[in-house]
Scaffold this active site. Structure first.
Site, PDB file in Angstrom:
ATOM      1  CG  MET A 125      45.682  23.736  38.648  1.00  0.00           C
ATOM      2  SD  MET A 125      46.693  23.199  37.075  1.00  0.00           S
ATOM      3  CE  MET A 125      47.647  24.608  36.724  1.00  0.00           C
ATOM      4  N   GLY A 126      45.978  25.154  43.147  1.00  0.00           N
ATOM      5  CA  GLY A 126      46.750  25.356  44.462  1.00  0.00           C
ATOM      6  C   GLY A 126      47.350  26.492  44.109  1.00  0.00           C
ATOM      7  CG  LEU A 180      44.809  28.080  47.140  1.00  0.00           C
ATOM      8  CD1 LEU A 180      43.570  27.815  48.210  1.00  0.00           C
ATOM      9  CD2 LEU A 180      44.105  27.779  45.782  1.00  0.00           C
ATOM     10  CG  ASP A 233      43.734  38.252  47.836  1.00  0.00           C
ATOM     11  OD1 ASP A 233      43.820  37.212  48.713  1.00  0.00           O
ATOM     12  OD2 ASP A 233      43.904  39.276  48.011  1.00  0.00           O
ATOM     13  CG  HIS A 268      42.908  30.310  43.984  1.00  0.00           C
ATOM     14  ND1 HIS A 268      44.197  30.605  43.824  1.00  0.00           N
ATOM     15  CD2 HIS A 268      42.675  29.688  42.817  1.00  0.00           C
ATOM     16  CE1 HIS A 268      44.867  30.314  42.652  1.00  0.00           C
ATOM     17  NE2 HIS A 268      44.031  29.489  41.937  1.00  0.00           N
ATOM     18  CE  LYS A 310      44.846  34.515  35.428  1.00  0.00           C
ATOM     19  NZ  LYS A 310      46.013  33.364  35.169  1.00  0.00           N
ATOM     20  CD  GLN A 326      40.508  26.916  33.382  1.00  0.00           C
ATOM     21  OE1 GLN A 326      41.495  26.223  33.151  1.00  0.00           O
ATOM     22  NE2 GLN A 326      40.052  27.485  34.674  1.00  0.00           N
ATOM     23  CB  VAL A 376      40.774  38.786  42.302  1.00  0.00           C
ATOM     24  CG1 VAL A 376      41.347  39.670  43.314  1.00  0.00           C
ATOM     25  CG2 VAL A 376      39.194  38.530  42.600  1.00  0.00           C
TER      26      VAL A 376
END
Lengths: 291, 291
Positions: free
Chosen positions: A30-31, A33, A35, A37, A149, A153, A176
């Site tokens: 979902m943008g 971003l 670390d 991602h 995380k 999901q 992370v």
């Protein structure tokens, strides 16, 4: 790197790749971003010939009272990070490209979507399963990468992918964290300095329980109590549960199968989630199917 | 011709076809094939390099009180018909291959699934959308063929395919009828000789209305009344509705957009459905979007 905003253009751009037999890795985001991602991008680059990152703040996974409209966005920064990380294609569609006015078909997950976040964010995982199914069909990747995380999901997406026979390998990538332990999240930017410090209780509570687990503690109540001790600095604990790592149902005591200690808590008005996996040493593991 | 029963074997068999850039046509069926199915195969062969027919009586589209257990089956006959019709692959999985014990993710259609059959067969189109989505992901065809006898099914499947971004062209094929007009259906075999004669009222009522429509009748109530006159020989009329051909909402009077006259009726204990499309001459057509 190419930035693409329509489904037709993306299909066109990927057609040659597919014909050449190249492996496509996909990182849906979902943008905004961070670390976490970028670790997904790295994992994708290690196993694919070409990585597609989607940047799409998906309206169907936000509840009526949730933070859709002020979800953090910084597209130019995201684009620069993707370019630097070696992404081949950024797919950044507008909402109406993904959900035209006639849209009405949803992917409805089952039992895995009911506990934990599913109990508090009604319709959230329906929105997640739907948009991920759509993005999978748009990108048609060989592999798709999700961060642990968002443990539930990962479970819902993997189950959806198996249940709907999508020919895609789902890869879950470890969370992370900031050097002090806070799990990376786009929502961390909402935290004030003081809230940021108090938010540490979440990961530290989980780490304490994980330490005790490694030292042999197997009692579910005790493990939860250990994490809870730390969590008195958050403003509202939404849930703190030890669940079976596969079914997401409450873990049985004593713990004999891989379990996940999962937490959702508000710090100020920011909702944060985190989890740790409690994996049993091989010799201690219950041989039940599914573990 | 090859008969395949597992997803893995089917994927393996089709991998080379896909690599060679051949077009795959797909005809999903519940078996007990008749000339209507064979028209779908013919349509597929005309537009594809290779046709896959699935034969799978899908449990999730039958209601609790419906005829799943005694749905007619004759696999050897189906296989012979497919071979004769030039089918390349028959995919005939067992129920547990399609729905393993862990299955829990459904595809939930929207407004198009609510009227007509959807109002009487609760969950039916959820089952249809789910199994078709799964079969689409298993076969990954370029084109898929559905009979217009199941007009609402065509609409739901097409919408599902667009909404979930499946890269598949849905082709609707006109209803094939017995010489006397009865729409071909696997369920026709349930009819006794006397019921078979009475069942003709269904298509004849629709044809009468279509004739009047061609002669200029545009009043919704009148068109329905014309069809209803014939339908006094059926044992129970479940619905007889004139709906908009795109939205499936009740057609507005006078008719100015393509409409479908749809009927479901019991003859004895057999539930039969049929429909006719009422297509306006080009000059008379409303220029609203969607028509």
């Amino acid at each position: 790197m190419e930035t693409i905003t329509t489904v037709a253009q993306l299909r066109h751009a990927l057609a040659q790749t597919r014909k050449a037999g190249k492996r496509v890795g996909f990182v849906p985001t979902m943008g905004y971003l961070h670390d976490g991602h970028l670790a997904l991008v790295e994992a994708s680059r290690a196993r694919s010939d070409l990585t597609v990152v989607s940047i799409f703040v998906n309206p169907t996974q936000f509840g009526a009272n949730e933070d859709l409209s002020n979800y953090p966005r910084d597209f130019l920064r995201d684009e620069a990070l993707c370019r630097y990380a070696g992404v081949a294609i950024v797919f950044a569609p507008e909402a109406q490209e993904v959900y035209p006015a006639t849209f009405e078909t949803f992917v409805e997950p089952g039992e895995l979507a009911k506990p934990l976040c599913g109990a508090f964010r009604l319709g959230h995982f329906r929105g997640v399963a739907t948009v991920v199914c759509k993005l999978f069909n748009i990108v048609q990747p060989d592999l798709a990468f999700f961060g642990l995380k968002d443990f539930q999901q990962c479970a819902v997406v993997r189950r959806m992918s198996v249940d709907l026979n999508l020919p895609i390998e789902i890869v879950a990538v470890p969370t992370v964290r900031e050097p002090d332990g806070l799990a990376m999240s786009s929502r961390n930017r909402y935290l004030s300095g003081e809230e940021r410090r108090r938010a540490l209780a979440i990961s530290h509570g989980l780490f304490d329980a994980a330490d005790k687990f490694r030292s042999g503690e197997r009692d579910v109540e005790n493990l939860i109590a250990i994490a809870k001790e730390q969590l008195n600095t958050v403003d509202r604990l939404q849930y703190l549960e030890l669940v079976d790592g596969h079914t997401l149902k409450p873990a049985e005591s004593p713990v004999r199968r891989t379990a996940a200690l999962c937490v959702a808590a508000y710090v100020g008005s920011t909702r944060l989630i985190d989890n740790v996996m409690l994996s049993l040493p091989a010799l201690e593991r219950d041989r039940s199917p599914g573990d």
